[in-house]
Design a protein around this motif. Structure first.
Motif, mmCIF file in Angstrom:
data_model
loop_
_atom_site.group_PDB
_atom_site.id
_atom_site.type_symbol
_atom_site.label_atom_id
_atom_site.label_comp_id
_atom_site.label_asym_id
_atom_site.label_seq_id
_atom_site.Cartn_x
_atom_site.Cartn_y
_atom_site.Cartn_z
ATOM 1 N N SER A 21 0.837 -1.207 0.000
ATOM 2 C CA SER A 21 0.000 0.000 0.000
ATOM 3 C C SER A 21 0.866 1.249 0.000
ATOM 4 C CB SER A 21 -0.936 -0.006 1.212
ATOM 5 O OG SER A 21 -1.805 -1.109 1.176
ATOM 6 N N ASP A 22 1.934 1.232 0.809
ATOM 7 C CA ASP A 22 2.864 2.363 0.829
ATOM 8 C C ASP A 22 3.524 2.568 -0.535
ATOM 9 O OD1 ASP A 22 2.460 3.199 3.403
ATOM 10 O OD2 ASP A 22 4.206 2.198 4.259
ATOM 11 N N LEU A 23 3.903 1.464 -1.172
ATOM 12 C CA LEU A 23 4.564 1.554 -2.471
ATOM 13 C C LEU A 23 3.621 2.142 -3.518
ATOM 14 C CD1 LEU A 23 6.867 1.032 -4.423
ATOM 15 C CD2 LEU A 23 6.077 -1.341 -4.637
ATOM 16 N N ILE A 24 2.383 1.670 -3.536
ATOM 17 C CA ILE A 24 1.415 2.182 -4.509
ATOM 18 C C ILE A 24 1.173 3.669 -4.293
ATOM 19 C CG2 ILE A 24 -1.019 2.073 -5.217
ATOM 20 C CD1 ILE A 24 -0.859 -0.966 -4.717
ATOM 21 N N PHE A 25 1.029 4.078 -3.022
ATOM 22 C CA PHE A 25 0.806 5.493 -2.736
ATOM 23 C C PHE A 25 1.962 6.343 -3.252
ATOM 24 C CE2 PHE A 25 2.017 8.984 0.120
ATOM 25 C CZ PHE A 25 0.969 9.846 -0.106
ATOM 26 N N HIS A 26 3.194 5.969 -2.921
ATOM 27 C CA HIS A 26 4.340 6.778 -3.328
ATOM 28 C C HIS A 26 4.540 6.740 -4.845
ATOM 29 C CE1 HIS A 26 5.306 6.492 1.009
ATOM 30 N NE2 HIS A 26 5.821 7.686 0.804
ATOM 31 N N LEU A 27 4.205 5.621 -5.480
ATOM 32 C CA LEU A 27 4.284 5.540 -6.933
ATOM 33 C C LEU A 27 3.280 6.499 -7.570
ATOM 34 C CD1 LEU A 27 5.450 4.224 -9.459
ATOM 35 C CD2 LEU A 27 3.767 2.393 -9.207
ATOM 36 N N MET A 28 2.092 6.616 -6.973
ATOM 37 C CA MET A 28 1.090 7.533 -7.517
ATOM 38 C C MET A 28 1.482 8.993 -7.301
ATOM 39 S SD MET A 28 -2.508 5.529 -6.801
ATOM 40 C CE MET A 28 -3.455 6.746 -7.728
ATOM 41 N N VAL A 29 2.176 9.274 -6.203
ATOM 42 C CA VAL A 29 2.722 10.622 -6.002
ATOM 43 C C VAL A 29 3.745 10.921 -7.095
ATOM 44 C CG1 VAL A 29 4.114 12.085 -4.478
ATOM 45 C CG2 VAL A 29 2.299 10.659 -3.521
ATOM 46 N N LEU A 30 4.577 9.939 -7.404
ATOM 47 C CA LEU A 30 5.569 10.116 -8.471
ATOM 48 C C LEU A 30 4.886 10.352 -9.817
ATOM 49 C CD1 LEU A 30 8.482 10.044 -9.508
ATOM 50 C CD2 LEU A 30 8.250 7.554 -9.717
ATOM 51 N N LEU A 31 3.837 9.595 -10.109
ATOM 52 C CA LEU A 31 3.117 9.788 -11.366
ATOM 53 C C LEU A 31 2.565 11.204 -11.455
ATOM 54 C CD1 LEU A 31 1.145 6.418 -11.733
ATOM 55 C CD2 LEU A 31 3.240 7.112 -12.913
ATOM 56 N N ARG A 32 2.043 11.719 -10.347
ATOM 57 C CA ARG A 32 1.517 13.089 -10.327
ATOM 58 C C ARG A 32 2.647 14.093 -10.556
ATOM 59 N NH1 ARG A 32 -2.856 16.266 -11.369
ATOM 60 N NH2 ARG A 32 -2.358 18.333 -10.618
ATOM 61 N N GLU A 33 3.774 13.878 -9.898
ATOM 62 C CA GLU A 33 4.907 14.800 -10.049
ATOM 63 C C GLU A 33 5.391 14.834 -11.498
ATOM 64 O OE1 GLU A 33 8.816 16.490 -10.195
ATOM 65 O OE2 GLU A 33 8.310 14.416 -10.738
ATOM 66 N N GLN A 34 5.287 13.682 -12.170
ATOM 67 C CA GLN A 34 5.719 13.575 -13.560
ATOM 68 C C GLN A 34 4.603 13.931 -14.548
ATOM 69 O OE1 GLN A 34 9.036 12.189 -14.690
ATOM 70 N NE2 GLN A 34 9.417 13.007 -12.652
ATOM 71 N N ARG A 35 3.415 14.227 -14.016
ATOM 72 C CA ARG A 35 2.234 14.549 -14.827
ATOM 73 C C ARG A 35 1.888 13.392 -15.778
ATOM 74 N NH1 ARG A 35 2.158 17.604 -11.240
ATOM 75 N NH2 ARG A 35 1.639 19.815 -11.272
ATOM 76 N N LEU A 36 1.970 12.181 -15.257
ATOM 77 C CA LEU A 36 1.602 10.996 -16.024
ATOM 78 C C LEU A 36 0.320 10.419 -15.437
ATOM 79 C CD1 LEU A 36 2.314 8.891 -18.209
ATOM 80 C CD2 LEU A 36 3.527 7.617 -16.432
ATOM 81 N N PRO A 37 -0.795 10.459 -16.173
ATOM 82 C CA PRO A 37 -2.054 9.948 -15.639
ATOM 83 C C PRO A 37 -1.997 8.446 -15.392
ATOM 84 C CG PRO A 37 -2.418 11.313 -17.591
ATOM 85 C CD PRO A 37 -0.950 11.047 -17.512
ATOM 86 N N LEU A 38 -2.661 8.012 -14.341
ATOM 87 C CA LEU A 38 -2.785 6.584 -14.070
ATOM 88 C C LEU A 38 -3.458 5.881 -15.242
ATOM 89 C CD1 LEU A 38 -2.397 4.293 -12.016
ATOM 90 C CD2 LEU A 38 -4.632 4.879 -11.044
ATOM 91 N N ASP A 39 -4.346 6.586 -15.943
ATOM 92 C CA ASP A 39 -5.009 6.015 -17.114
ATOM 93 C C ASP A 39 -3.994 5.553 -18.153
ATOM 94 O OD1 ASP A 39 -7.410 6.549 -15.967
ATOM 95 O OD2 ASP A 39 -7.989 8.173 -17.306
ATOM 96 N N ASP A 40 -2.892 6.290 -18.308
ATOM 97 C CA ASP A 40 -1.876 5.904 -19.284
ATOM 98 C C ASP A 40 -1.216 4.588 -18.900
ATOM 99 O OD1 ASP A 40 -2.522 8.275 -20.471
ATOM 100 O OD2 ASP A 40 -0.511 9.140 -20.404
ATOM 101 N N VAL A 41 -0.992 4.394 -17.602
ATOM 102 C CA VAL A 41 -0.419 3.140 -17.121
ATOM 103 C C VAL A 41 -1.392 1.995 -17.383
ATOM 104 C CG1 VAL A 41 0.477 1.902 -15.107
ATOM 105 C CG2 VAL A 41 0.924 4.356 -15.364
ATOM 106 N N MET A 42 -2.680 2.233 -17.106
ATOM 107 C CA MET A 42 -3.694 1.212 -17.335
ATOM 108 C C MET A 42 -3.785 0.847 -18.822
ATOM 109 S SD MET A 42 -4.767 0.417 -14.411
ATOM 110 C CE MET A 42 -5.080 0.975 -12.730
ATOM 111 N N ARG A 43 -3.672 1.848 -19.684
ATOM 112 C CA ARG A 43 -3.724 1.581 -21.122
ATOM 113 C C ARG A 43 -2.517 0.755 -21.567
ATOM 114 N NH1 ARG A 43 -6.556 6.616 -21.596
ATOM 115 N NH2 ARG A 43 -4.620 7.810 -21.457
ATOM 116 N N GLU A 44 -1.364 1.035 -20.979
ATOM 117 C CA GLU A 44 -0.170 0.261 -21.315
ATOM 118 C C GLU A 44 -0.331 -1.192 -20.884
ATOM 119 O OE1 GLU A 44 3.610 -0.883 -22.612
ATOM 120 O OE2 GLU A 44 2.318 0.820 -23.135
#
Length: 230
Positions: free
Chosen positions: A198-221
């Protein structure tokens, strides 16, 4: 299904958009990453042209009868990612990278008041059960909350601390949490693994936000890879 149309220049877009009697068209502004609706304002032909030319949002103020550049005073500018018009051509949808809060109140989005009336006043238990049926609803909620923290930077919030420390700190935390996941898995400790994952997912999502990469793009990949294997 109607044929999709693409305006390739300002003249084509102006011809497709239906401005009202005052020469205005409502523009809904959406965070391109979190997909949260941030605000609604009006554009006229000139502000629409300036938006396309500059790559930042410009609107028409009905109260002041003048053009205004979003963020010119506050610094909370909106970098345009995409612009669409609806089936009738009488509403625009502008997806942006939002710097800071979108609302003049300091809130991430202008839409932060709730209406719990009539059919909208759903039974809490029913609403909770509905949430359970969407096993990934929490990821949508978490992405929106992280985006809000990034915009508003509330004092004392851990997410604020991460964004203010910058990408190196966020990367360090992602690495630390990944290592904790490995240790938990090696220990065969499911409770510890659940917590650290859970901690890893949270921090990964913070990183995605910092990089302006939508989670939707990861899901599409992931979807692309899945379909490629079929």
């Amino acid at each position: 299904m109607s044929e999709r149309k693409t305006a390739t220049n300002l003249e084509e877009l102006l011809a497709a958009v239906r401005f009202d009697a005052h020469g205005l068209v409502p523009a809904i502004v959406q965070d391109a990453v979190s997909k949260e609706v941030l605000m609604m304002a009006y554009m006229n032909r000139e502000s629409l042209g300036k938006t396309l030319e500059s790559g930042e949002t410009w609107f028409w103020s009905r109260s002041r009868s003048e053009l205004w550049h979003k963020g010119a005073t506050s610094g909370n500018i909106q970098k345009v990612r995409s612009l669409r018009y609806d089936c009738d051509g009488d509403t625009l949808l502008v997806q942006v990278d939002q710097a800071g809060p979108a609302c003049h109140t300091g809130s991430y989005s202008c839409f932060y008041h709730d209406a719990k009336i009539g059919a909208l006043a759903a039974d809490t238990a029913t609403a909770n059960e509905s949430d359970k049926q969407d096993r990934f609803a929490i990821l949508n909620a978490l992405e929106a909350t992280i985006a809000q923290r990034d915009a508003e930077r509330p004092e004392g919030a851990y997410t604020t601390y991460l964004f203010e420390k910058g990408v190196d700190k966020i990367l360090k935390k992602v690495g630390e949490e990944a290592a904790e996941v490995i240790i938990a898995a090696k220990n065969r400790d499911k409770d510890e693994l659940r917590y650290e994952a859970s901690d890893l997912i949270f921090h990964l999502m913070v990183l995605l936000r910092e990089q302006r990469l939508p989670l939707d793009d990861v899901m599409r990949e992931l979807d692309r890879r899945h379909n490629k294997q079929k």
